[in-house]
Design a protein around this motif. Structure first.
Motif, PDB file in Angstrom:
ATOM      1  N   GLN A  65       0.954  -1.393  -0.222  1.00  0.00           N
ATOM      2  CA  GLN A  65      -0.020   0.103   0.061  1.00  0.00           C
ATOM      3  C   GLN A  65       0.709   1.091  -0.116  1.00  0.00           C
ATOM      4  O   GLN A  65       0.744   2.253  -0.741  1.00  0.00           O
ATOM      5  CB  GLN A  65      -0.937  -0.024   1.234  1.00  0.00           C
ATOM      6  N   ASP A  69       1.050   4.039  -3.290  1.00  0.00           N
ATOM      7  CA  ASP A  69       0.696   5.465  -3.182  1.00  0.00           C
ATOM      8  C   ASP A  69       1.929   6.170  -3.466  1.00  0.00           C
ATOM      9  O   ASP A  69       1.680   7.164  -4.257  1.00  0.00           O
ATOM     10  CB  ASP A  69       0.400   5.626  -1.622  1.00  0.00           C
ATOM     11  N   MET A 122       4.954   6.797   4.411  1.00  0.00           N
ATOM     12  CA  MET A 122       3.775   7.521   3.674  1.00  0.00           C
ATOM     13  C   MET A 122       3.786   9.327   3.871  1.00  0.00           C
ATOM     14  O   MET A 122       3.959  10.016   2.954  1.00  0.00           O
ATOM     15  CB  MET A 122       2.474   6.956   3.633  1.00  0.00           C
ATOM     16  N   MET A 399      -6.987   5.547  -2.156  1.00  0.00           N
ATOM     17  CA  MET A 399      -5.896   6.632  -1.970  1.00  0.00           C
ATOM     18  C   MET A 399      -6.883   8.199  -2.435  1.00  0.00           C
ATOM     19  O   MET A 399      -6.024   9.097  -2.354  1.00  0.00           O
ATOM     20  CB  MET A 399      -4.671   6.512  -2.841  1.00  0.00           C
ATOM     21  N   HIS A 415      -3.379  11.045   2.137  1.00  0.00           N
ATOM     22  CA  HIS A 415      -3.442   9.951   1.128  1.00  0.00           C
ATOM     23  C   HIS A 415      -3.521  10.693  -0.259  1.00  0.00           C
ATOM     24  O   HIS A 415      -4.265  11.509  -0.378  1.00  0.00           O
ATOM     25  CB  HIS A 415      -4.522   9.033   1.395  1.00  0.00           C
ATOM     26  N   THR A 419      -1.801  14.092   0.291  1.00  0.00           N
ATOM     27  CA  THR A 419      -0.755  14.023   1.153  1.00  0.00           C
ATOM     28  C   THR A 419       0.395  15.240   0.563  1.00  0.00           C
ATOM     29  O   THR A 419       0.692  15.832   1.740  1.00  0.00           O
ATOM     30  CB  THR A 419       0.344  12.764   1.122  1.00  0.00           C
TER      31      THR A 419
END
Length: 494
Positions: A65, A69, A122, A399, A415, A419
Motif C-alpha cells: 500500500q 501510493d 507515507m 487513495m 493519502h 498528502t
C-alpha cells in the motif's frame, strides 16, 4: 541521539539552499524511497514479524500500500507541482491569478509503531514530494523496524535534508521543544494534545492522525455470516492494533446472539480454533499494551462470549467477544487497540445514533444495513473521520479518499494527492502589468459617489437563479467588452 537543536538547524540550513524546490530533487528522493522498499523488502518483513508477529500477508499489504501510493505520487508529481489557475473577477481580467504550491520548510513527522512502515514512510515521501526537509521520528515500541529505518534511510535519501531519530517519549519531548514549519503526528489522542500544545508556541500548523472508539451498527435483515467475517477481519488484523479497527458493536438483543454464533464460525475458519498457533494472527506491541488489554478482559469475565485467552510470555490475546456490555463498562472507557470486541444492546438505530451524537467523534463509523433509510440516517446525522457501509477499514485503501479524523479523532487528512497538498502552503499569487493606469483611478482617492456607482455596477455579484450557463467564448467576449467600457468610464471621470 545528536543534539536536537543542531539537527533542526542543519535541516533549516539545507532548506535555505533552495535545492528541495526543484522537480528533479523531489523525484530523486521519491525514487530513493522506492528503491528502499524494493531492495529491503525481506528485511522489512522480518522486522515486522519480530516486532508484532505480523503475518507475511499483513506485512506485504503494509509495504504494498505504501509502495502503490508512492508510485502514484511519482507519476503525478510534475502535474501536482504546477501553479493552479483560478477564476478571476472582471477587474482582474488582465492579471495572472495563481495558487503556488509552496513547501513549508522543515517538517517533523512522528510515526507510530502499529504500522511502522506505512504510517511513517507515507507522510515522509509526501513531505519530500512537497519540497520539504524532513525530521523523521520513529517509534521505540516497533524497535526492530525503527532500527532498520534508522540504518537504511540515510543510504537512499539526501542526508542533508532527511534525518531519522529513533526513541521513545523522552526523545519526542526533546524534539517538540524545537521550532518546525509543520508537524505531522500519528498516534493516540493524549500525545496528540501534547503535540498541539508544543506547536501552539510557534503557531506551527499540524496534522494529527489520532484514534478513538470506532462504532459498528448492525441492522436487522443482514447476512450475519458476511457481517461476522468483515467485522472480525477488521478487528483481528494486526491483532486489533489499528486506529480504524472496529472498536465495539451496537445491535439488538436478537442480533447479538445470532452474530456471536456467526463469529464463532468465522474465528474457526480464520484460525482453525487456535489463533495462538496460526501464522495469520499477530501479537500486541509490548507488555504494557498487553497488560492494559488483559485488564479490560479480566474486568469483563462475566461478559466473555468468545475467547478471553491470554499469554503474557508472547503478549498474546485471543480474538475476544464480550456480550451484554454497557456503555459505562470498563471496556468502553478507552480505545481498545486490541482484539477485544464489546457488543452493546440497543433498541434501534436511533438509540445508537443518539449515543454517537453525544460522544466524541470517532475516526470511523461502520454500518451494516440493507435499509436505505437507516444508512441515510447515519450518513446525515453523525460525524466521523470516515464512514463505511457494509464493511470495515477498506476506505483507508482508497487513495483518492481523504484519510483523517475530526474533533477528538484528529485534524487534517492525507493519502494520494492530499498528502502532497498537506505538506504544501497554498500561496496566493497575483501578477499585474503597469499599464492602463487610467483604469485604476476608480479606486484612488478622492472617493466620489460616481466612483462608488461604477464600482457597484462592475463588481457586485447577483444570485444565479437559473442553472443555465453561457458558453465560455461568450463569457470571454463579454468580459473584454466590459473591460473596454470600464476604461471609458475611467476616462469620463478624468
Amino acid at each position: 541521539m545528536a543534539n536536537c537543536t543542531e539537527i533542526v538547524k542543519g535541516l533549516k540550513d539545507a532548506f535555505r539552499t533552495g535545492k528541495t524546490v526543484s522537480y528533479e530533487w523531489r523525484r530523486q528522493q521519491l525514487g530513493g524511497v522506492l528503491k528502499l522498499l524494493d531492495e529491503n523488502k525481506e528485511e522489512i518483513m522480518k522486522s515486522l514479524k519480530q516486532d508484532l508477529h505480523k503475518p507475511p500477508f499483513e506485512a506485504f499489504f503494509e509495504i504494498d500500500q505504501c509502495r502503490n501510493d508512492l508510485i502514484d505520487t511519482m507519476n503525478n508529481l510534475k502535474e501536482w507541482m504546477k501553479p493552479q489557475k483560478v477564476q478571476k473577477p472582471l477587474v482582474n481580467l488582465m492579471d495572472k491569478a495563481l495558487i503556488q504550491k509552496q513547501p513549508y520548510g522543515v517538517v517533523l513527522i512522528i510515526g507510530t509503531w502499529n504500522f511502522p512502515i506505512m504510517l511513517t514512510l507515507m507522510p515522509m515521501f509526501g513531505a519530500l514530494a512537497g519540497g520539504n526537509c524532513v525530521l523523521l521520528k520513529t517509534s521505540r515500541i516497533s524497535w526492530s523496524t525503527s532500527k532498520l529505518l534508522e540504518h537504511i534511510v540515510p543510504k537512499y535519501l539526501d542526508n542533508d535534508c532527511v534525518k531519522v531519530v529513533n526513541g521513545g517519549t523522552g526523545e519526542t519531548t526533546d524534539l517538540l521543544k524545537e521550532r518546525y514549519d509543520y508537524i505531522f503526528y500519528t498516534g493516540n489522542t493524549s500525545i496528540g494534545k501534547m503535540v498541539m500544545t508544543a506547536a501552539s508556541q510557534y503557531l506551527t500548523p499540524v496534522t494529527l492522525e489520532l484514534g478513538g472508539k470506532n462504532p459498528v451498527y448492525v441492522d436487522k435483515n443482514c447476512d450475519l455470516r458476511a457481517v461476522a467475517n468483515r467485522i472480525l477481519w477488521g478487528k483481528t488484523i494486526n491483532a486489533g492494533q489499528t486506529c480504524i479497527a472496529p472498536d465495539y458493536v451496537m445491535c439488538t438483543k436478537d442480533i447479538q446472539e445470532k452474530l456471536i454464533e456467526a463469529m464463532k464460525v468465522t474465528i474457526n475458519e480464520f484460525y482453525q480454533d487456535d489463533p495462538s498457533s496460526s501464522d495469520s494472527y499477530g501479537r500486541l506491541g509490548n507488555e504494557r499494551h498487553f497488560q492494559r488489554v488483559k485488564q479490560i478482559i479480566d474486568s469483563s469475565k462475566d461478559n466473555i462470549a468468545i475467547g478471553g485467552i491470554t499469554n503474557e510470555n508472547e503478549n498474546y490475546v485471543s480474538p475476544t467477544v464480550l456480550k451484554d456490555v454497557k456503555f459505562t463498562d470498563p471496556a468502553m472507557m478507552e480505545e481498545m487497540f486490541g482484539p477485544v470486541l464489546p457488543i452493546i444492546q440497543v433498541n434501534n438505530e436511533d438509540e445508537a445514533i443518539e449515543f454517537l451524537v453525544n460522544g466524541e467523534k470517532p475516526l470511523a463509523i461502520y454500518i451494516f444495513s440493507n435499509d436505505k433509510k437507516v444508512k441515510d440516517k447515519f450518513r446525515n446525522s453523525t460525524s466521523s473521520g470516515g464512514l463505511v457501509i457494509n464493511d470495515t477499514m477498506l476506505h483507508a485503501g482508497v487513495m483518492t479518499l481523504p484519510f483523517g479524523g475530526v474533533g477528538n479523532s484528529g485534524m487534517g487528512a492525507y493519502h494520494g494527492k492530499l498528502t502532497f497538498d498537506t505538506f504544501c502552503h497554498n500561496r496566493a499569487c497575483l501578477e499585474r502589468e503597469l499599464i492602463l493606469e487610467g483604469l485604476q483611478s476608480i479606486r484612488y482617492p478622492p472617493y466620489t459617489q460616481k466612483k462608488i456607482q461604477i464600482i457597484q455596477r462592475v463588481t457586485q455579484k447577483k444570485l444565479n437563479h437559473s442553472p443555465f450557463k453561457l458558453p465560455f467564448s461568450v463569457v470571454v467576449i463579454g468580459m473584454i467588452v466590459a473591460a473596454f467600457l470600464l476604461q471609458m468610464f475611467a476616462l469620463y471621470i478624468e
